[in-house]
Design a protein around this motif. Structure first.
Motif, PDB file in Angstrom:
ATOM      1  N   ALA A 272      33.757  32.228  30.576  1.00 25.61           N
ATOM      2  CA  ALA A 272      33.067  30.867  30.376  1.00 25.61           C
ATOM      3  C   ALA A 272      34.242  29.787  30.142  1.00 25.61           C
ATOM      4  CB  ALA A 272      32.283  30.789  29.038  1.00 25.61           C
ATOM      5  N   PRO A 273      34.249  28.967  31.460  1.00 26.66           N
ATOM      6  CA  PRO A 273      33.639  28.892  32.778  1.00 26.66           C
ATOM      7  C   PRO A 273      34.403  30.280  33.810  1.00 26.66           C
ATOM      8  CG  PRO A 273      35.034  27.266  32.690  1.00 26.66           C
ATOM      9  CD  PRO A 273      35.138  27.826  31.318  1.00 26.66           C
ATOM     10  N   PHE A 274      33.796  30.120  34.879  1.00 28.84           N
ATOM     11  CA  PHE A 274      34.714  31.103  35.815  1.00 28.84           C
ATOM     12  C   PHE A 274      34.113  30.350  37.106  1.00 28.84           C
ATOM     13  CE2 PHE A 274      34.538  34.967  38.488  1.00 28.84           C
ATOM     14  CZ  PHE A 274      35.893  35.342  38.314  1.00 28.84           C
ATOM     15  N   VAL A 285      32.307  31.069  44.159  1.00 34.15           N
ATOM     16  CA  VAL A 285      31.350  31.474  42.759  1.00 34.15           C
ATOM     17  C   VAL A 285      31.871  30.521  41.814  1.00 34.15           C
ATOM     18  CG1 VAL A 285      31.173  33.059  40.914  1.00 34.15           C
ATOM     19  CG2 VAL A 285      31.584  33.966  43.234  1.00 34.15           C
ATOM     20  N   ARG A 286      30.413  29.894  41.276  1.00 33.84           N
ATOM     21  CA  ARG A 286      30.594  29.100  40.010  1.00 33.84           C
ATOM     22  C   ARG A 286      29.819  29.613  38.974  1.00 33.84           C
ATOM     23  NH1 ARG A 286      34.202  27.702  42.573  1.00 33.84           N
ATOM     24  NH2 ARG A 286      34.918  25.699  43.421  1.00 33.84           N
ATOM     25  N   LEU A 287      30.092  29.655  37.735  1.00 36.40           N
ATOM     26  CA  LEU A 287      29.494  30.388  36.625  1.00 36.40           C
ATOM     27  C   LEU A 287      29.752  29.683  35.460  1.00 36.40           C
ATOM     28  CD1 LEU A 287      27.894  32.825  35.894  1.00 36.40           C
ATOM     29  CD2 LEU A 287      29.851  34.277  35.833  1.00 36.40           C
ATOM     30  N   GLU A 288      28.822  29.237  34.898  1.00 41.05           N
ATOM     31  CA  GLU A 288      28.833  28.497  33.489  1.00 41.05           C
ATOM     32  C   GLU A 288      29.330  29.656  32.276  1.00 41.05           C
ATOM     33  OE1 GLU A 288      25.795  26.631  30.584  1.00 41.05           O
ATOM     34  OE2 GLU A 288      25.828  25.692  32.385  1.00 41.05           O
ATOM     35  N   ARG A 289      28.547  30.802  32.471  1.00 39.14           N
ATOM     36  CA  ARG A 289      28.659  31.805  31.571  1.00 39.14           C
ATOM     37  C   ARG A 289      28.545  32.992  32.037  1.00 39.14           C
ATOM     38  NH1 ARG A 289      30.201  32.694  25.981  1.00 39.14           N
ATOM     39  NH2 ARG A 289      30.420  30.536  25.822  1.00 39.14           N
ATOM     40  N   LEU A 290      29.156  34.280  31.621  1.00 37.96           N
ATOM     41  CA  LEU A 290      28.806  35.595  31.815  1.00 37.96           C
ATOM     42  C   LEU A 290      28.965  36.292  30.683  1.00 37.96           C
ATOM     43  CD1 LEU A 290      27.882  37.779  33.818  1.00 37.96           C
ATOM     44  CD2 LEU A 290      30.391  38.188  34.398  1.00 37.96           C
ATOM     45  N   ASN A 313      23.746  29.890  34.966  1.00 40.99           N
ATOM     46  CA  ASN A 313      24.033  28.966  35.995  1.00 40.99           C
ATOM     47  C   ASN A 313      25.016  29.510  36.967  1.00 40.99           C
ATOM     48  OD1 ASN A 313      22.507  27.005  34.915  1.00 40.99           O
ATOM     49  ND2 ASN A 313      24.106  26.004  33.962  1.00 40.99           N
ATOM     50  N   LEU A 314      24.624  30.811  37.532  1.00 35.13           N
ATOM     51  CA  LEU A 314      25.616  31.340  38.362  1.00 35.13           C
ATOM     52  C   LEU A 314      25.000  30.705  39.909  1.00 35.13           C
ATOM     53  CD1 LEU A 314      27.395  33.769  39.863  1.00 35.13           C
ATOM     54  CD2 LEU A 314      25.318  35.214  39.920  1.00 35.13           C
ATOM     55  N   GLU A 315      26.469  30.375  40.672  1.00 39.33           N
ATOM     56  CA  GLU A 315      26.190  29.689  42.262  1.00 39.33           C
ATOM     57  C   GLU A 315      27.280  30.558  42.938  1.00 39.33           C
ATOM     58  OE1 GLU A 315      25.512  25.444  42.573  1.00 39.33           O
ATOM     59  OE2 GLU A 315      26.763  25.293  40.637  1.00 39.33           O
TER      60      GLU A 315
END
Length: 348
Positions: A272-274, A285-290, A313-315
Motif C-alpha cells: 500500500a500503495p503499489f 498496475v495501480r493498486l491502493e492496497r493488497l 482499487n486495482l487498475e
C-alpha cells in the motif's frame, strides 16, 4: 619468630599481588595490543589497527577500543568498543563462560562487485591451509555467554551486480541474545531491531540454537520501501516500480540439522500503495492496497497455502499488439530470452 614469619608471608602475598597487578593491568595488555596489530599488519590488505586494549586481572574484564579495517575515512569493518567478562568457573566447568559480551557501534560495509566478489573476503590474505586427512566431525569448542548486546550497529549494503545497483543502509541496529551456548540443544532468546534513514524497520524475536542450528520466532518488516530491492525483480522482469511500500510479518521455524527445513506460518503482507510501469513509462498496475493473510510457506516441501487475499482499487492496463498478443505477454516473455542469445554468441 612467628611474628617475623607472618610479616614475611604477608609481604610475599603483597609482592605477588603487586606483580600480578602489574602483569595484568600493564604488561599483558601492551603485549596483546602489539601482537594483534602485528598480525593485522601481516594479513590485512588495507590499513588495519586496534587502538587500545584493557584488562582487569581481578575481575577478568577485557575491553578492546577502536578497531578498524580500511582506508582512513572509508573503513569497511570496525567497532568503537568490545567488552567481555570471563568467569572463573570456566576453569572447572570445561566451557568458556562469559557473563557479558557487548559490542558498541560496530560498522560493516558490505559490497558485492560486478564480478560477484565480496569486499570482506578481500580484506585479509590468509595462508593456504594444508590438506588434512578426513576426520570425524568434531564438536564445537564449548562456550556459554549469558548476555550478548550489539548497540548502535551500522550496516551499509551495496550490490553492483544488477543493471541498477542496489543500496540500503541500516544505521541503528540493536541486537540482544540471552544464554547463547555452543552446547547441544541449548536455546538463546533473541531480539533484533534495525532501522534506516530511508524508512523501513525490521523486528526479529525468537529463540536460537547453535548445535544444531535452529531457530523459531517472529519476523516483522514495517514500511519497507520496495524501490530498495526492486532491481533484483527488474533483472528478471522488465517492470519499472514507481511506488511500493511493503508491510510483512510471519512466524517461522528453521532447522538445519539435516536439510534446510523452514516453515513460515501466519504470514500476513500488505502492499500500500503499489504502482508499476512498462519500461517505456506506460502504467501497467495501480493498486491502493493488497492484503494477503493466513498464509503458510513450506520451503522443504515447496508448498504455499494462501488463506485470504483482499485488494482495493486495482487498475491494470493491457493492449493487444498487431500480432494478436497482449503487451503483458511480450513483456514477461522478453527477459528470459536474453541469456540464451548471449550463450549462442559465446558458442559462435
Amino acid at each position: 619468630h612467628m611474628l617475623k614469619g607472618l610479616i614475611r608471608a604477608i609481604g610475599a602475598v603483597l609482592t605477588a599481588i603487586a606483580i600480578y597487578s602489574v602483569l595484568g593491568f600493564f604488561i599483558l595488555p601492551g603485549i596483546g595490543l602489539r601482537v594483534i596489530n602485528q598480525q593485522l599488519a601481516n594479513y590485512a590488505t588495507v590499513p588495519a589497527k586496534l587502538d587500545r586494549l584493557e584488562f582487569n586481572p581481578f575481575s577478568l574484564e577485557l575491553t578492546l577500543w577502536g578497531f578498524r579495517v580500511g582506508e582512513p575515512g572509508k573503513e569497511q569493518i570496525g567497532f568503537e568498543r568490545l567488552y567481555t567478562n570471563v568467569q572463573v568457573d570456566s576453569l572447572w566447568t570445561k566451557a568458556l563462560h562469559l557473563t557479558d559480551l557487548q559490542l558498541d557501534k560496530p560498522k560493516t560495509e558490505l559490497l558485492f562487485n560486478k564480478d560477484g566478489s565480496l569486499n570482506l573476503v578481500q580484506l585479509f590474505k590468509l595462508p593456504a591451509s594444508e590438506p588434512t586427512p578426513e576426520q570425524p566431525e568434531s564438536k564445537p569448542f564449548p562456550v556459554r555467554i549469558d548476555n550478548i548486546k550489539l548497540a548502535d550497529g551500522y550496516l551499509h549494503f551495496t550490490d553492483m551486480r544488477p543493471s541498477e545497483p542496489i543500496e540500503f543502509l541500516y544505521d541503528s541496529m540493536n541486537l540482544e541474545l540471552k544464554n547463547l551456548s555452543t552446547l547441544p540443544k541449548d536455546n538463546a532468546d533473541m531480539t533484533l531491531v534495525a532501522m534506516g534513514p530511508a524508512g523501513g524497520r525490521i523486528d526479529w524475536s525468537g529463540t536460537l540454537s547453535l548445535v544444531p542450528i535452529a531457530s523459531e520466532g517472529k519476523l516483522k518488516v514495517t514500511d519497507g520501501q520496495m524501490k530498495v530491492w526492486w532491481p533484483y525483480v527488474r533483472h528478471a522482469l522488465p517492470l519499472a516500480l514507481e511506488d511500493g511500500v511493503l508491510n510483512f510479518s510471519t512466524d517461522y521455524t528453521l532447522n538445519l540439522a539435516k536439510d534446510t527445513e523452514m516453515v513460515l506460518s501466519n504470514v500476513s503482507a500488505s502492499l500500500a500503495p503499489f504502482k508499476i510501469n512498462a519500461p517505456d513509462g506506460r502504467p501497467l498496475v495501480r493498486l491502493e492496497r493488497l492484503n494477503v493473510s493466513d498464509t503458510t510457506v513450506d520451503l522443504a516441501k515447496q508448498r504455499v497455502v494462501v488463506g485470504k487475499i483482499q485488494s482495493n482499487n486495482l487498475e491494470t492496463w493491457a493492449s493487444r499488439e498487431k500480432d494478436g498478443q497482449l503487451d503483458w505477454q511480450k513483456l514477461l516473455a522478453s527477459q528470459p530470452s536474453k541469456p540464451a542469445r548471449k550463450a549462442d554468441e559465446t558458442v559462435a
